[in-house]
Design an enzyme around this catalytic site. Structure first.
Site, PDB file in Angstrom:
ATOM      1  N   GLY A  12       0.770  -1.239   0.000  1.00 27.35           N
ATOM      2  CA  GLY A  12       0.000   0.000   0.000  1.00 27.35           C
ATOM      3  C   GLY A  12       0.805   1.295   0.000  1.00 27.35           C
ATOM      4  N   MET A  91      -4.086  -6.776  -7.076  1.00 24.95           N
ATOM      5  CA  MET A  91      -3.500  -7.861  -7.859  1.00 24.95           C
ATOM      6  C   MET A  91      -4.507  -8.748  -8.601  1.00 24.95           C
ATOM      7  SD  MET A  91      -0.388  -7.208  -7.590  1.00 24.95           S
ATOM      8  CE  MET A  91       0.395  -8.641  -8.273  1.00 24.95           C
ATOM      9  N   ILE A  93      -7.468  -9.195 -11.743  1.00 26.62           N
ATOM     10  CA  ILE A  93      -8.000  -8.589 -12.968  1.00 26.62           C
ATOM     11  C   ILE A  93      -9.518  -8.500 -12.837  1.00 26.62           C
ATOM     12  CG2 ILE A  93      -8.304  -8.957 -15.463  1.00 26.62           C
ATOM     13  CD1 ILE A  93      -5.406  -9.919 -15.550  1.00 26.62           C
ATOM     14  N   ASN A 108      -5.679   3.005 -12.791  1.00 23.75           N
ATOM     15  CA  ASN A 108      -4.640   2.074 -12.343  1.00 23.75           C
ATOM     16  C   ASN A 108      -3.276   2.711 -12.560  1.00 23.75           C
ATOM     17  OD1 ASN A 108      -3.479  -0.490 -11.521  1.00 23.75           O
ATOM     18  ND2 ASN A 108      -2.948  -0.808 -13.668  1.00 23.75           N
ATOM     19  N   HIS A 110       0.642   1.762 -13.390  1.00 18.06           N
ATOM     20  CA  HIS A 110       1.491   0.678 -13.890  1.00 18.06           C
ATOM     21  C   HIS A 110       2.939   1.171 -13.933  1.00 18.06           C
ATOM     22  CE1 HIS A 110       2.615  -2.928 -16.042  1.00 18.06           C
ATOM     23  NE2 HIS A 110       3.345  -2.154 -16.824  1.00 18.06           N
TER      24      HIS A 110
HETATM   25  C1  GRF Z   1       3.232  -0.848  -7.657  1.00 17.53           C
HETATM   26  O1  GRF Z   1       4.448  -1.035  -8.306  1.00 17.53           O
HETATM   27  C2  GRF Z   1       2.152  -0.600  -8.683  1.00 17.53           C
HETATM   28  O2  GRF Z   1       2.624   0.013  -9.834  1.00 17.53           O
HETATM   29  C3  GRF Z   1       1.688  -1.960  -9.036  1.00 17.53           C
HETATM   30  O3  GRF Z   1       1.800  -2.700  -7.835  1.00 17.53           O
HETATM   31  C4  GRF Z   1       2.758  -2.105  -6.962  1.00 17.53           C
HETATM   32  C5  GRF Z   1       2.035  -1.852  -5.657  1.00 17.53           C
HETATM   33  O4  GRF Z   1       2.773  -1.369  -4.615  1.00 17.53           O
HETATM   34  N1  GRF Z   1       0.397  -1.908  -9.661  1.00 17.53           N
HETATM   35  P1  GRF Z   1       2.037  -0.804  -3.319  1.00 17.53           P
HETATM   36  O5  GRF Z   1       1.124  -1.895  -2.750  1.00 17.53           O
HETATM   37  O6  GRF Z   1       1.282   0.426  -3.679  1.00 17.53           O
HETATM   38  O7  GRF Z   1       3.160  -0.508  -2.364  1.00 17.53           O
END
Ligand code: GRF
Length: 202
Positions: A12, A91, A93, A108, A110
């Site tokens: 997070g 995580m 879809i 989102n 990425h």
């Molecule tokens: C990040 O790298 C984000 O781009 C990807 O998942 C990771 C999440 O990290 N979608 P966090 O849980 O926000 O620390």
């Protein structure tokens, strides 16, 4: 003020960036109304609780049917009255039914410059491993709307990050988060909320 639901599965840090942005005023057109996790053990839930934000769990493992999983997410979103959904390290879809219902309302982040190193299977360290293996000199992060194609929705914001000769996937991941993800996710979220408040089309 547009209410926001943040969907998480892990540590997070992107959620934290949103919480901090709300405190500092960078995120001023929207407010986080609920944090929904796909697992009960996500540290992101602790971050939400510490910030006094409501939490909900849509347990992906227990609800092994996609419909039931998405229904649980919908319930939390509706209960909170959230209009915008931010995926911050989420995580799973989402189905085409879900993304169509919330068209131009799901964001989102990425960790690459889309359309490079993205799509199904490109998450976590793999994105950075592939960028290093290809030998690109610049990578970055992208905030985009979510549609039925993984990482395929309209791009909202991007930020470039230089690759350094000594980079490892881990060092690159950290720098991309710090220099790009944690900056553009709050900024893009605020931009979307502002547009919604003004009644402009996205
Ligand atoms: C990040 O790298 C984000 O781009 C990807 O998942 C990771 C999440 O990290 N979608 P966090 O849980 O926000 O620390």
């Amino acid at each position: 003020m547009v209410k926001i639901a943040v969907l998480v599965s892990g540590g997070g840090t992107n959620l934290q960036a949103l919480i901090d942005a709300q405190a500092s005023g960078v995120l001023s057109h929207g407010a986080i109304a609920v944090v929904v996790s796909s697992t009960p053990t996500a540290y992101a839930l602790e971050r939400a609780r510490s910030a006094g934000i409501a939490t909900a769990v849509a347990n992906r493992k227990e609800l092994n049917d996609q419909k039931a999983f998405e229904a649980a997410i919908e319930r939390a979103i509706e209960q909170a009255g959230a209009e915008v959904i931010v995926l911050a390290g989420f995580m799973s879809i989402l189905s085409a039914d879900f993304t169509r219902k919330h068209a131009n309302r799901i964001l989102n982040v990425h960790p690459s410059l889309i359309p490079s190193f993205c799509g199904k299977g490109y998450y976590g360290l793999r994105v950075h491993e592939e960028a290093l293996a290809y030998g690109v000199k610049v990578t970055g992060a992208t905030v985009h709307f979510v549609n039925e194609i993984p990482d395929g929705g309209k791009i909202i914001m991007q930020k470039a990050v230089k690759i350094l000769p000594k980079d490892t996937p881990q060092s690159l991941q950290k720098r991309v988060m710090k220099q790009a993800e944690w900056k553009i996710l709050p900024a893009a979220t605020d931009w979307v909320c502002d547009k919604i408040e003004r009644g402009e089309t996205l």
